[in-house]
Each structure stands twice: as structure tokens, then as C-alpha cells.
Design a protein around this motif. Sequence first.
Motif, PDB file in Angstrom:
ATOM      1  N   THR A  59      43.924  36.025 -21.329  1.00 61.25           N
ATOM      2  CA  THR A  59      43.466  35.358 -20.103  1.00 61.25           C
ATOM      3  C   THR A  59      44.628  35.232 -19.142  1.00 61.25           C
ATOM      4  OG1 THR A  59      41.923  34.054 -21.434  1.00 61.25           O
ATOM      5  CG2 THR A  59      42.316  33.321 -19.165  1.00 61.25           C
ATOM      6  N   ASP A  61      46.272  33.362 -15.974  1.00 64.67           N
ATOM      7  CA  ASP A  61      46.237  32.154 -15.156  1.00 64.67           C
ATOM      8  C   ASP A  61      46.422  32.566 -13.697  1.00 64.67           C
ATOM      9  OD1 ASP A  61      46.679  29.771 -13.782  1.00 64.67           O
ATOM     10  OD2 ASP A  61      47.769  28.855 -15.442  1.00 64.67           O
ATOM     11  N   THR A  64      49.699  30.575 -11.899  1.00 63.55           N
ATOM     12  CA  THR A  64      51.078  30.893 -12.287  1.00 63.55           C
ATOM     13  C   THR A  64      51.301  32.383 -12.488  1.00 63.55           C
ATOM     14  OG1 THR A  64      50.603  30.628 -14.652  1.00 63.55           O
ATOM     15  CG2 THR A  64      51.258  28.652 -13.415  1.00 63.55           C
ATOM     16  N   GLU A  66      50.734  33.868 -15.218  1.00 62.92           N
ATOM     17  CA  GLU A  66      51.113  34.042 -16.615  1.00 62.92           C
ATOM     18  C   GLU A  66      49.879  34.370 -17.454  1.00 62.92           C
ATOM     19  OE1 GLU A  66      54.137  33.906 -17.796  1.00 62.92           O
ATOM     20  OE2 GLU A  66      55.285  32.929 -16.192  1.00 62.92           O
ATOM     21  N   THR A  68      48.015  33.459 -20.453  1.00 65.87           N
ATOM     22  CA  THR A  68      48.005  32.174 -21.160  1.00 65.87           C
ATOM     23  C   THR A  68      48.402  32.326 -22.624  1.00 65.87           C
ATOM     24  OG1 THR A  68      46.229  31.432 -19.683  1.00 65.87           O
ATOM     25  CG2 THR A  68      46.592  30.163 -21.700  1.00 65.87           C
ATOM     26  N   GLU A  71      52.315  32.875 -23.112  1.00 63.65           N
ATOM     27  CA  GLU A  71      53.307  31.958 -22.554  1.00 63.65           C
ATOM     28  C   GLU A  71      54.259  31.435 -23.616  1.00 63.65           C
ATOM     29  OE1 GLU A  71      52.228  28.933 -19.779  1.00 63.65           O
ATOM     30  OE2 GLU A  71      50.443  30.014 -19.143  1.00 63.65           O
ATOM     31  N   PRO A 106      46.169  23.051  -8.566  1.00 67.35           N
ATOM     32  CA  PRO A 106      46.831  24.344  -8.806  1.00 67.35           C
ATOM     33  C   PRO A 106      47.959  24.637  -7.825  1.00 67.35           C
ATOM     34  CG  PRO A 106      44.611  24.645  -7.907  1.00 67.35           C
ATOM     35  CD  PRO A 106      44.744  23.206  -8.270  1.00 67.35           C
TER      36      PRO A 106
END
Length: 331
Positions: A59, A61, A64, A66, A68, A71, A106
Amino acid sequence: MIPTVTFIQIGTRVRAAGKWRALDTAASFKQQGAIRALGTAVIAAHPKLAAVLDAHGLTLDPVTGEVTELEQFNAVLSKRAAQVERNLARFAAEWENAHPGQEPGPVVRARLHAKAWDHQRPYIFKAWLPHWTADFYLALLLGIEILGCNAFFTAVSRQLFGMARAGQLPAARTLSKTRNGTPYAAILTVGVFTALPLLIAQQMSVLAGGATAGIYVAYVLLLLVLLIARLRGWPKRDAPFKLGGWGIPANLMALVLGAASLLTLVWPRDDTNPEVWGMRAAYWMVGIPIVLGAVVYLARGGERAVASESDLLQTSELESQAEAASNPHLS
């Protein structure tokens, strides 16, 4: 899936108007955050990226940028991960204290994350070196800084005392006072004048640029006087070391390079020479001493006070006596 990496390289020398010119890279550093944010947004909005990640159970994000599920591996790939996490926790706590009962959205989280990365970047070498090595390096830099400041402070105080002793400054009698061989009046005066630039700016880059420009003014003026003396036939006495016919070219080259360096230091850049009270900071730090010197020179009617040879010999003898009294091992 083959990962792609995009590198943006900006040359610091460009050809414009028929000449090679240097770019002011300070603005480029400021653009890095915007470029990173733009790249993150483009990647997150890629139509096929979400489908590919979803096919592999991952997934993205969208805030960011990134992945998920990946991370947790950032710490392995980034030497600053632990530092960034500490910064992020600190900034998040500060935001929550300033906004009680609210949750960061966010946009706020993205800003806090970027701020955490940017904070304490000068200490990035601590992430690459053992802590004891980094601490030793910092201690070494601190020692060099203290030594350099003391040497410079001593030299300026000595110069002020010498000029006052020769009667070349206002309040010369006060500035030339000593106690146990220490020119305390000159030292206190230099200490006060050294703090005055802090009223103009507090950024180290601005203070260093303005102070260096002031030094270059004296250096360029000295080279100019020396060049004029050479054109008039100086030196007239023979010496063990001499430049001969290379004296004037070397002097002229030093003058041109010194003037070019001075021009660079006082150039109107917002990063290193911002406007303060309607005028550039370096102009204040360079202009005030020049104006004060001109006022003193005109107030004295253009007279140049020069100590006689007998006065200098007498003063030298008094200094030797004071030094011997303060240090018995020399006698």
C-alpha cells in the motif's frame, strides 16, 4: 517491478550573454524540498503504481509517498532514520500541545515529516561516523574556533593599542592605557565593537561575510597603496629577497583578485547579504568603520599623526620593562 530513480543535476556554471557565469546555489538548495514534494506527488499519482503495489500486497501512503509495509526497513537504508524519528516525535508533541484536542491532518503530517528531515542536517556526519569520532571532531573544531578567535582578538587589540600609542586615534591617551603590561582599554573597546554587528544580523553566514568583507577592504587598500609606492620607485633600498621586475605584476594581480573577492562578499544576495534597515548588511559592517575613519581624518584636518623614532624607542623600552615585570623568568 524494477525501481526507477530520478536524479536532477544542476550545473553551477552556465553560459549566458556570451560568458560563462556562476549560479547562486543557495536558491537551488531551497528548491530541493519543493522538488522532493513534487516527485512524491507524481509517483503517488501514477496510474499503474497503485495497481502494481496492490498486486504484491503493498500500500502506498499518498501523503508521505512511503510504502506502508516497507517503512519498517527505512532504518536499515537510512542512517538518519533514528534521528528523524526523534525529531518527528518532538515536533508532533509540540504541535499537539499547541493544538489541544486536534489531530494532525495529512498536510500537517507531511509538513512535520519534512521538518523532521531538515532539522539538524549539519550533524549528518554523526550518522556515518562512530559517536566518539564525531564528538572528537566537534571538540577539535571548537578548540580551533576558540584559538582562532583569541588570536584575532589579540591581534586587533594590539593594533588598536599601537595606533593609540602613536597618537593616530581619538582618545589615544585612554586607549593606550595599560595595567601590568596589559592594554585593558584597547581590549575592552574591541570587545564592545565586536558585539555591535550582532545588532545588524545574527545569521553566521551574514556575519562572516560582512566581517570578511571588512578585512578585505583593509587588504585591498593596502595593496593599492603598495602599488602606488612601487610605481613611484619603491623600494629604493636593496634587500636579500626581492621580486625585481615581477613586483608590480604580482602586486597588480593581488589587487585585482582581492578587489574581485571583495566584490563577491558585498554582492547583494539575500542569503549572505540581506537587507537590514533599508541597506545590505555588509554595507553596514563595512561602511560604518570607513565613515568613522573619514570623519576622524577630516576632523584632524587631514593630518596624519606619526610617532617619532625616539617615541617608538621609548615605548619599546617601557614595554620590555613591563613584560619583564610580569614574567620574572625572562629577566
